[in-house]
Design a protein around this motif. Structure first.
Motif, PDB file in Angstrom:
ATOM      1  N   THR A 437       0.784  -1.242   0.000  1.00 32.82           N
ATOM      2  CA  THR A 437       0.000   0.000   0.000  1.00 32.82           C
ATOM      3  C   THR A 437       0.814   1.289   0.000  1.00 32.82           C
ATOM      4  O   THR A 437       0.210   2.371  -0.029  1.00 32.82           O
ATOM      5  N   TYR A 438       2.136   1.238   0.040  1.00 34.95           N
ATOM      6  CA  TYR A 438       2.916   2.468   0.155  1.00 34.95           C
ATOM      7  C   TYR A 438       3.170   3.082  -1.220  1.00 34.95           C
ATOM      8  O   TYR A 438       3.906   2.528  -2.043  1.00 34.95           O
ATOM      9  N   LEU A 439       2.576   4.249  -1.437  1.00 36.93           N
ATOM     10  CA  LEU A 439       2.629   4.876  -2.754  1.00 36.93           C
ATOM     11  C   LEU A 439       3.962   5.550  -3.057  1.00 36.93           C
ATOM     12  O   LEU A 439       4.204   5.935  -4.209  1.00 36.93           O
ATOM     13  N   ASP A 440       4.813   5.715  -2.050  1.00 34.92           N
ATOM     14  CA  ASP A 440       6.145   6.253  -2.342  1.00 34.92           C
ATOM     15  C   ASP A 440       7.049   5.182  -2.953  1.00 34.92           C
ATOM     16  O   ASP A 440       8.100   5.503  -3.512  1.00 34.92           O
ATOM     17  N   ARG A 445       8.658  -1.900  -7.584  1.00 36.74           N
ATOM     18  CA  ARG A 445       8.480  -2.553  -6.296  1.00 36.74           C
ATOM     19  C   ARG A 445       7.001  -2.817  -6.002  1.00 36.74           C
ATOM     20  O   ARG A 445       6.651  -3.833  -5.392  1.00 36.74           O
ATOM     21  N   LEU A 446       6.142  -1.895  -6.393  1.00 33.77           N
ATOM     22  CA  LEU A 446       4.707  -2.033  -6.178  1.00 33.77           C
ATOM     23  C   LEU A 446       3.967  -1.706  -7.472  1.00 33.77           C
ATOM     24  O   LEU A 446       3.437  -0.609  -7.665  1.00 33.77           O
ATOM     25  N   PRO A 447       3.937  -2.670  -8.415  1.00 33.18           N
ATOM     26  CA  PRO A 447       3.268  -2.427  -9.697  1.00 33.18           C
ATOM     27  C   PRO A 447       1.758  -2.326  -9.515  1.00 33.18           C
ATOM     28  O   PRO A 447       1.199  -2.752  -8.504  1.00 33.18           O
ATOM     29  N   LEU A 448       1.108  -1.785 -10.541  1.00 33.19           N
ATOM     30  CA  LEU A 448      -0.334  -1.586 -10.492  1.00 33.19           C
ATOM     31  C   LEU A 448      -1.070  -2.893 -10.224  1.00 33.19           C
ATOM     32  O   LEU A 448      -2.036  -2.919  -9.450  1.00 33.19           O
ATOM     33  N   PRO A 493      -1.930   5.807 -11.535  1.00 32.75           N
ATOM     34  CA  PRO A 493      -3.301   5.298 -11.398  1.00 32.75           C
ATOM     35  C   PRO A 493      -3.533   4.357 -10.223  1.00 32.75           C
ATOM     36  O   PRO A 493      -4.617   3.760 -10.111  1.00 32.75           O
ATOM     37  N   ARG A 494      -2.533   4.186  -9.328  1.00 27.38           N
ATOM     38  CA  ARG A 494      -2.691   3.174  -8.283  1.00 27.38           C
ATOM     39  C   ARG A 494      -3.887   3.448  -7.376  1.00 27.38           C
ATOM     40  O   ARG A 494      -4.503   2.497  -6.853  1.00 27.38           O
ATOM     41  N   LEU A 495      -4.222   4.731  -7.169  1.00 27.80           N
ATOM     42  CA  LEU A 495      -5.370   5.037  -6.309  1.00 27.80           C
ATOM     43  C   LEU A 495      -6.650   4.397  -6.850  1.00 27.80           C
ATOM     44  O   LEU A 495      -7.499   3.941  -6.079  1.00 27.80           O
ATOM     45  N   ALA A 496      -6.784   4.352  -8.171  1.00 32.60           N
ATOM     46  CA  ALA A 496      -7.969   3.724  -8.774  1.00 32.60           C
ATOM     47  C   ALA A 496      -8.013   2.232  -8.445  1.00 32.60           C
ATOM     48  O   ALA A 496      -9.084   1.664  -8.185  1.00 32.60           O
ATOM     49  N   GLN A 528      -8.052  17.245 -16.531  1.00 36.08           N
ATOM     50  CA  GLN A 528      -7.983  17.960 -15.249  1.00 36.08           C
ATOM     51  C   GLN A 528      -6.563  18.418 -14.897  1.00 36.08           C
ATOM     52  O   GLN A 528      -6.389  19.150 -13.924  1.00 36.08           O
ATOM     53  N   GLY A 529      -5.585  17.968 -15.655  1.00 35.27           N
ATOM     54  CA  GLY A 529      -4.211  18.329 -15.340  1.00 35.27           C
ATOM     55  C   GLY A 529      -3.614  17.517 -14.220  1.00 35.27           C
ATOM     56  O   GLY A 529      -2.715  17.974 -13.508  1.00 35.27           O
ATOM     57  N   VAL A 530      -4.108  16.296 -14.035  1.00 32.90           N
ATOM     58  CA  VAL A 530      -3.563  15.375 -13.027  1.00 32.90           C
ATOM     59  C   VAL A 530      -2.515  14.498 -13.694  1.00 32.90           C
ATOM     60  O   VAL A 530      -2.783  13.835 -14.695  1.00 32.90           O
ATOM     61  N   GLU A 531      -1.313  14.495 -13.133  1.00 33.36           N
ATOM     62  CA  GLU A 531      -0.245  13.650 -13.669  1.00 33.36           C
ATOM     63  C   GLU A 531      -0.477  12.200 -13.252  1.00 33.36           C
ATOM     64  O   GLU A 531      -0.984  11.924 -12.158  1.00 33.36           O
ATOM     65  N   TYR A 532      -0.119  11.260 -14.124  1.00 27.41           N
ATOM     66  CA  TYR A 532      -0.208   9.845 -13.757  1.00 27.41           C
ATOM     67  C   TYR A 532       0.914   9.078 -14.435  1.00 27.41           C
ATOM     68  O   TYR A 532       1.493   9.541 -15.421  1.00 27.41           O
ATOM     69  N   GLN A 533       1.206   7.916 -13.877  1.00 26.27           N
ATOM     70  CA  GLN A 533       2.292   7.094 -14.401  1.00 26.27           C
ATOM     71  C   GLN A 533       1.827   6.374 -15.651  1.00 26.27           C
ATOM     72  O   GLN A 533       0.834   5.667 -15.608  1.00 26.27           O
TER      73      GLN A 533
END
Length: 533
Positions: A437-440, A445-448, A493-496, A528-533
């Motif tokens: 769960t760590y988004l940093d 290490r933590l793929p989608l 996009p991990r939050l999704a 919206q101007g939101v950056e994503y990976q």
């Protein structure tokens, strides 16, 4: 006869194609737990009225803004009639809970039904994803067609949280509101706000103004782990209580509860730099410009320090209307405590056999204080007394103190059987296992796919304890994420994916379908101007 067979085959093909194309139209994140699409469509325009009671004024205003952005006119509100009906039905509470909803689109119109207003709100979030993706952002439309369908939906977990660490790098109100909007779209219901730590104190406490005058500013910032390099620039910022009230109200309108985190007894350097008498070391004069597990902590053997912390909690609890106050409790370095004669004497006089006992005793005092205010204390799972870092030389089995029964255990590190031990002992648990769960963490290490596959209920946990896992949190730590753009790429996009972790039943999850549905969200983030990976 041959012609009839050919005609039948063509009808089957057309029917199959229609079903598939319509299925793509109703791709929704998080995926609803029941959806049935039928033939036919409803024509929606800016002339379509909203029908709702006064109890749903907040939801009506929210829906009006969505429709106005697409039709360039605000729909009228009526108390009775046809159109877009928002209806509360308390008899649905057993079926839908506090957050579930039913959404139907038919010849009669569009109808949202829920037991509570937040269910209506989540139905509206689903409805937004039924609209053309450009509806709220590009060319204004006169009319759109929506497929006839029925959705019955409710979340899997009641605690669906996103945490933002603003101590390490302050991001500011506009960024926080932008994140809250994304949480609302994805039906996340908790914003965990990490406001104090070694590198910055970000919340105004009126009784102790030095906390923000001194504690909110640091002279420089470390650029990489175990590095002597610095940015060469000061960093700072904090929220006034009026600003925090504004953010709380903004979140409330979107049915998001804010849980503040005020770190204690460790991660205290910024506070001690502000008021030197709070600390254990006696040497702390400045807010830390380096990251990691530091030595400074509050001197919990000093009644003056305890009074300070309770004073801080008083202002925090008055400010935040939610029922949970997070006190951190992680990564306390015990060695300085054992070198401090005041703390050692206090432990002896109170029959505390180890510094771990001291921490649990302190935590219980804070928990009891929070309980008396009608709220509940939450802390990282070190508050149970386990040596999850394997560097303190003590284990919970050796302690004589037991964590207060009302505490919520926020699991982040250690063997997963510690979760089992916590729920067996009667504690509610929020599972935020850092590996999942760590988004940093990097996408390597933590793929989608791993974020999406996370299950807050550990394998092998007896079913009778499943209800004690109240949910999960995903954490955005910002030590090495200084800018908003770099932060957004870590979150999206991990939050999704985490929204489906918290909402969608395991049997209904499908990573390939999720990836297809994600295309729509990526379009929205770009607009919206939101950056994503």
């Amino acid at each position: 006869m041959k012609c009839k067979r050919l005609l039948f085959a063509m009808l089957v093909i057309c029917s199959t194609f229609w079903g598939r194309s319509l299925g793509q139209e109703v791709s929704i994140i998080p995926k609803p737990n029941f959806i049935k699409v039928e033939k036919g469509s409803y024509k929606l325009s800016g002339k379509t009225s909203i029908v709702a009671s006064e109890d749903l004024e907040n939801e009506v205003v929210y829906l009006k803004e969505i429709l106005k952005s697409g039709f360039n006119e605000s729909p009228k509100l009526k108390r009775k009639g046809k159109g877009i009906i928002l209806e509360l039905d308390s008899t649905k509470s057993q079926k839908l809970g506090e957050e579930g909803y039913e959404l139907s689109i038919s010849d009669d119109g569009i109808k949202f039904t829920a037991a509570q207003p937040r269910g209506i709100f989540y139905g509206i979030q689903t409805f937004r994803q039924l609209l053309p993706k450009e509806f709220e952002y590009e060319n204004k439309k006169a009319l759109i067609e929506l497929p006839f369908l029925t959705i019955v939906d409710k979340p899997r977990f009641s605690w669906r949280a996103f945490m933002l660490d603003e101590s390490r790098h302050f991001k500011g109100m506009s960024t926080v509101k932008k994140l809250i909007d994304q949480l609302a779209l994805l039906k996340m219901n908790t914003f965990h706000w990490h406001l104090t730590d070694d590198q910055g104190w970000r919340i105004e406490i009126k009784k102790y103004p030095q906390l923000t005058k001194i504690g909110s500013q640091r002279k420089d910032t470390q650029t990489a782990r175990k590095s002597d390099e610095r940015t060469g620039e000061p960093h700072g910022g904090f929220y006034t209580q009026d600003e925090i009230r504004e953010v709380i109200e903004y979140a409330k309108e979107r049915h998001i509860t804010i849980v503040p985190e005020i770190e204690m007894p460790g991660h205290a350097t910024a506070a001690v730099a502000s008021y030197n008498w709070l600390g254990t070391l006696g040497t702390t004069k400045e807010v830390s410009e380096t990251f990691g597990k530091l030595d400074e902590s509050f001197n919990v053997a000093d009644p003056k320090v305890i009074r300070f912390l309770k004073d801080v909690l008083d202002e925090v609890m008055l400010l935040f209307p939610g029922k949970v106050i997070h006190i951190g409790g992680d990564e306390v370095n015990f060695e300085p405590w054992l070198k401090n004669h005041v703390i050692v004497d206090y432990m002896k006089s109170n029959n505390l056999n180890s510094p771990m006992d001291l921490q649990i005793s302190f935590t219980n005092e804070m928990s009891n204080y929070i309980d008396k205010a009608g709220k509940r204390m939450m802390g990282w799972n070190e508050i149970m007394g386990h040596d999850i870092h394997e560097d303190r030389g003590y284990t919970a089995t050796e302690t004589s103190e037991r964590l207060a029964s009302s505490a919520i255990v926020h699991f982040w590190k250690g063997e997963l059987d510690l979760i089992g031990k916590a729920v067996e002992d009667g504690y509610d648990v929020v599972n935020s296992n850092h590996w999942d769960t760590y988004l940093d963490y990097t996408y390597k290490r933590l793929p989608l796919a791993k974020s999406y596959a996370f299950d807050p209920i550990p394998d092998g946990l007896e079913e009778k304890y499943h209800s004690k896992i109240v949910g999960f949190g995903t954490q955005m730590w910002t030590e090495w994420v200084p800018t908003v753009a770099s932060m957004e790429k870590q979150i999206f996009p991990r939050l999704a994916a985490y929204s489906e972790v918290g909402w969608t039943n395991l049997s209904d999850k499908n990573f390939e379908q999720f990836q297809q549905a994600l295309k729509r969200l990526k379009y929205i983030w770009e607009v919206q101007g939101v950056e994503y990976q």
